[in-house]
Design a protein around this motif. Structure first.
Motif, short mmCIF file in Angstrom:
data_model
loop_
_atom_site.label_atom_id
_atom_site.label_comp_id
_atom_site.label_asym_id
_atom_site.label_seq_id
_atom_site.Cartn_x
_atom_site.Cartn_y
_atom_site.Cartn_z
N TRP A 152 83.23 101.82 -29.45
CA TRP A 152 83.35 100.85 -28.92
C TRP A 152 85.07 99.67 -29.40
O TRP A 152 84.27 99.66 -30.77
CB TRP A 152 82.75 99.84 -28.32
CG TRP A 152 81.96 100.28 -26.77
CD1 TRP A 152 82.79 101.37 -25.74
CD2 TRP A 152 80.09 101.31 -27.24
NE1 TRP A 152 81.91 101.60 -25.23
CE2 TRP A 152 80.40 101.94 -26.15
CE3 TRP A 152 79.36 101.18 -28.24
CZ2 TRP A 152 79.46 102.46 -24.97
CZ3 TRP A 152 78.48 101.31 -27.55
CH2 TRP A 152 78.79 102.41 -26.07
N GLY A 153 85.64 99.47 -29.44
CA GLY A 153 86.78 98.64 -30.28
C GLY A 153 87.87 98.28 -29.75
O GLY A 153 88.13 98.66 -28.11
N ILE A 154 88.44 97.98 -29.89
CA ILE A 154 90.09 96.45 -29.49
C ILE A 154 91.06 97.88 -30.05
O ILE A 154 91.19 97.63 -31.29
CB ILE A 154 89.60 95.20 -30.35
CG1 ILE A 154 88.49 94.74 -29.63
CG2 ILE A 154 90.69 94.38 -29.48
CD1 ILE A 154 87.92 93.45 -30.10
N GLU A 167 84.98 102.54 -19.76
CA GLU A 167 84.16 101.39 -18.66
C GLU A 167 84.45 100.28 -20.32
O GLU A 167 84.33 99.76 -20.32
CB GLU A 167 83.46 101.75 -17.87
CG GLU A 167 84.20 102.25 -16.85
CD GLU A 167 85.44 102.33 -16.13
OE1 GLU A 167 86.52 101.60 -16.91
OE2 GLU A 167 85.70 102.94 -15.40
N GLY A 168 82.90 100.77 -20.86
CA GLY A 168 82.61 100.04 -21.94
C GLY A 168 83.42 99.17 -22.56
O GLY A 168 83.49 97.91 -23.41
N ARG A 169 84.30 100.60 -23.28
CA ARG A 169 86.05 99.81 -24.12
C ARG A 169 86.56 99.19 -23.12
O ARG A 169 87.49 98.14 -24.03
CB ARG A 169 86.13 100.94 -25.34
CG ARG A 169 86.57 100.28 -26.02
CD ARG A 169 88.03 101.36 -26.06
NE ARG A 169 89.25 101.19 -25.46
CZ ARG A 169 89.57 100.39 -25.62
NH1 ARG A 169 89.65 99.57 -26.53
NH2 ARG A 169 91.01 100.05 -24.74
N HIS A 170 86.52 99.51 -21.89
CA HIS A 170 87.51 98.30 -21.16
C HIS A 170 86.95 96.88 -21.11
O HIS A 170 87.49 96.12 -21.23
CB HIS A 170 87.61 98.68 -19.49
CG HIS A 170 88.62 99.94 -19.87
ND1 HIS A 170 89.22 100.90 -19.01
CD2 HIS A 170 89.36 100.86 -20.64
CE1 HIS A 170 89.55 101.43 -19.45
NE2 HIS A 170 90.27 102.07 -20.81
N LEU A 171 85.90 96.68 -20.83
CA LEU A 171 84.85 95.58 -20.89
C LEU A 171 85.21 95.19 -22.47
O LEU A 171 85.66 93.22 -22.11
CB LEU A 171 83.65 95.75 -20.85
CG LEU A 171 82.29 94.04 -21.35
CD1 LEU A 171 83.47 93.24 -20.36
CD2 LEU A 171 80.93 95.14 -21.44
N GLU A 197 84.28 96.27 -14.91
CA GLU A 197 83.82 97.12 -16.03
C GLU A 197 82.33 97.48 -16.23
O GLU A 197 81.65 99.23 -15.83
CB GLU A 197 84.82 97.08 -17.38
CG GLU A 197 86.34 96.78 -17.61
CD GLU A 197 87.13 97.42 -16.79
OE1 GLU A 197 86.73 98.60 -16.57
OE2 GLU A 197 88.55 97.13 -16.56
N PRO A 198 81.30 96.52 -16.70
CA PRO A 198 80.10 96.93 -17.01
C PRO A 198 79.42 97.03 -15.20
O PRO A 198 78.49 97.98 -15.59
CB PRO A 198 80.06 95.71 -17.79
CG PRO A 198 80.38 95.04 -16.99
CD PRO A 198 81.89 95.39 -16.82
N ALA A 199 79.99 96.67 -14.74
CA ALA A 199 79.66 96.30 -13.10
C ALA A 199 79.40 98.26 -12.66
O ALA A 199 78.08 98.86 -12.25
CB ALA A 199 79.97 96.31 -11.89
N SER A 200 80.49 99.21 -12.97
CA SER A 200 80.91 100.79 -12.60
C SER A 200 79.95 101.39 -13.39
O SER A 200 79.15 102.14 -13.25
CB SER A 200 81.92 101.10 -12.75
OG SER A 200 82.73 100.90 -14.24
N VAL A 201 79.50 100.45 -14.59
CA VAL A 201 78.34 101.35 -15.50
C VAL A 201 77.22 101.83 -14.75
O VAL A 201 76.41 102.02 -15.08
CB VAL A 201 78.33 101.31 -16.99
CG1 VAL A 201 77.68 101.25 -17.14
CG2 VAL A 201 79.59 100.48 -17.83
N GLU A 202 76.44 100.07 -14.67
CA GLU A 202 75.34 100.21 -13.98
C GLU A 202 75.33 100.23 -12.67
O GLU A 202 74.40 100.82 -12.73
CB GLU A 202 75.33 98.47 -13.66
CG GLU A 202 75.02 97.88 -14.43
CD GLU A 202 75.06 96.24 -14.98
OE1 GLU A 202 75.35 95.56 -15.88
OE2 GLU A 202 75.69 95.20 -13.11
#
Ligand code: BYC
Length: 474
Positions: free
Chosen positions: A76-78, A152-156, A122-127
């Protein structure tokens, strides 16, 4: 082009190594993120190798690499899109001025709130999608689910970087909070409605990636216009990844329809009970799921008339998607018309300033975009010789945010009484029995190349691999 540090603990193209304080703060947040992924991310697939795409740069021609990775090891990067030298503000009261590399004090709390709202989804959708892996209709689909999840984790990460880099201590606290709220949690729910809806079947997943990820596309496009350049650059790169999510939605729904049409032809019937017995999802049920997720996603654009939205536009915080294609980028004294309830069970036209109507303008662009896929799905239905047409309901139907919240209409947008809505809603929206039926089909298929009986195979595999490829090593 910006240089990319892929070896760093947090891969990035923002020279994180040169800002020790920021680097330390983000490295402090990283274990909390991994912990959240462990507890709230895809359940039970941690050790499995997944054929994933990983962002490794921002060059359009080669920004991703493909390979097997267990999800917790995903890099996961920026990544920010390259800086456009001399970029000027393209709309609102600051039109033509230099873009901002930092947040002006007077807009700080507004930017923070919007970045937090975006980050929260973003994390909401993963959940929401946490348990879907157990019922994937194929390895191909399982891999796509996980691809969407890690991105979506990366977007967080993208939003957390902005919070850490530009909002000091408040930003760090907000970043922690992003891992504390949870989808559907009674005490600490996610911020926006749709992201608290349960998602316990793959038809909903495909509808979500088609309709709700597309809200993401339009909100990100609005931010890509922002005068706050790091936000614009971050969201521009997020859009590159987002396209795949909507592809998963469009082809997913398309494949469900295709399979249903095959069985309709085989059995020469459109009888719901017969089709359900044969193990496919009848077209009227697909329409109901579409009605649900489309209308829920319409709410994500906010109220038709919104002084918040006017301020975002005036101040250069958030533009319209593809701002350049509009003729007037200031909209100082222009007006537009919206349809609102007339308070007597009917509707009327209201004139509002264009600036106040920014949410509605974006929503209408979104609806146009939604219709592109619907038209393609209908072409498939027509080609099969079946007399049925999927249609998007009116933007007035089943709204919970904005002018139509608390007002009832039929799917065409004609106002009706609460009693009539109650009497007919089972024809328009999934009933518990419809959802139970769809759920009953959700049996896991794990043999490479094989599909569950309710969905057709995709036209092709991923990254030029065959469909029979082992996309997840179970
Ligand atoms: N549920 O003045 P209004 C994505 C609130 S999806 C609950 O009309 P505004 C993704 C609103 O916050 C894209 N509350 O609002 C997709 C406001 O609250 P306060 C996510 C809602 O500010 C799939 C109040 O109602 N990005 O990326 O003009 C997978 C008054 O409303 C809702 C963004 O949303 C709702 N649906 O516009 C993964 C961009 N709608 O301040 C990811 C950031 C509105 O009165 N957000 N409210 O307490 C924004 O730009 C704006 O906040 C909104 C609303 C467009 C959401």
């Amino acid at each position: 082009m910006s240089s990319i540090d892929l070896q760093a603990l947090i891969p990035n193209n923002v020279h994180l190594g040169e800002n020790r304080q920021l680097q330390r703060a983000l490295e402090h947040w990283q274990p909390a993120f991994l912990n959240w992924w462990d507890e709230m991310g895809p359940s039970d697939f941690k050790a499995k190798e997944v054929y994933l795409r990983t962002a490794v740069g921002v060059d359009a021609s080669g920004w991703a690499s493909y390979g097997y990775t267990p999800m917790p090891d995903y890099r996961w990067g920026i990544f920010l899109a390259d800086k456009e030298e001399g970029r000027k503000i393209g709309f609102g009261d600051h039109m033509g001025e230099e873009v901002w590399q930092d947040v002006p004090g007077e807009y700080r709390s507004t930017f923070r709130r919007l970045i937090v709202t975006q980050g929260d989804t973003e994390p909401a959708s993963v959940e929401q999608q946490r348990l879907l892996g157990h019922t994937a209709p194929s390895l191909y689909d399982l891999r796509n689910l996980f691809q969407v999840n890690v991105e979506e984790g990366r977007h967080l990460w993208a939003m957390v970087y902005l919070l850490h880099a530009h909002f000091g201590r408040d930003g760090r606290e907000e970043a922690e909070e992003l891992l504390m709220r949870h989808s559907g949690d009674a005490d600490k729910p996610r911020i926006l409605g749709t992201f608290n809806e349960p998602m316990d079947n793959w038809l909903s997943f495909f509808m979500f990636t088609y309709f709700t990820d597309r809200d993401g596309k339009f909100q990100l496009k609005s931010f890509a216009e922002s005068a706050f350049d790091p936000l614009a650059r971050t969201t521009r790169f997020m859009l590159t990844e987002e396209a795949h999510h909507m592809f998963v939605g469009e082809t997913g729904v398309g494949r469900v329809i295709k399979r249903t049409l095959e069985v309709m032809k085989e059995l020469d019937t459109n009888d719901q009970a017969t089709l359900r017995k044969a193990g496919v999802i009848d077209l009227p049920t697909i329409q109901k799921f579409m009605n649900f997720w489309f209308t829920s996603s319409l709410d994500l654009f906010g109220s038709e008339a919104s002084s918040n939205a006017a301020n975002y536009f005036s101040n250069g915080i958030k533009g319209r998607p593809d701002e350049a294609k509009f003729a007037d980028h200031v909209e100082l004294e222009t007006e537009m018309s919206i349809i609102v309830p007339n308070g007597q069970g009917g509707l009327k036209n209201d004139t509002i300033s264009t600036r106040n109507g920014m949410n509605e303008i974006t929503r209408l662009e979104y609806v146009k975009d939604c219709n592109v896929g619907v038209t393609r799905w209908n072409m498939g239905i027509k080609r099969a010789g079946v007399d049925f047409e999927l249609t998007l309901p009116s933007t007035r139907f089943r709204r919970e945010v904005g002018a139509w919240a608390g007002n009832f209409t039929d799917p065409l947008g004609n106002p009706i009484s609460a009693a009539e809505f109650e009497a007919k809603k089972d024809q328009w929206l999934p009933t518990p029995a419809d959802t139970a039926f769809v759920k009953s089909l959700m049996n896991r298929v794990t043999e490479p190349g094989k599909m569950a009986a309710w969905i057709a195979p995709p036209d092709r595999g991923i990254n030029a691999n065959p469909l029979e490829y082992e996309y997840v090593k179970l």
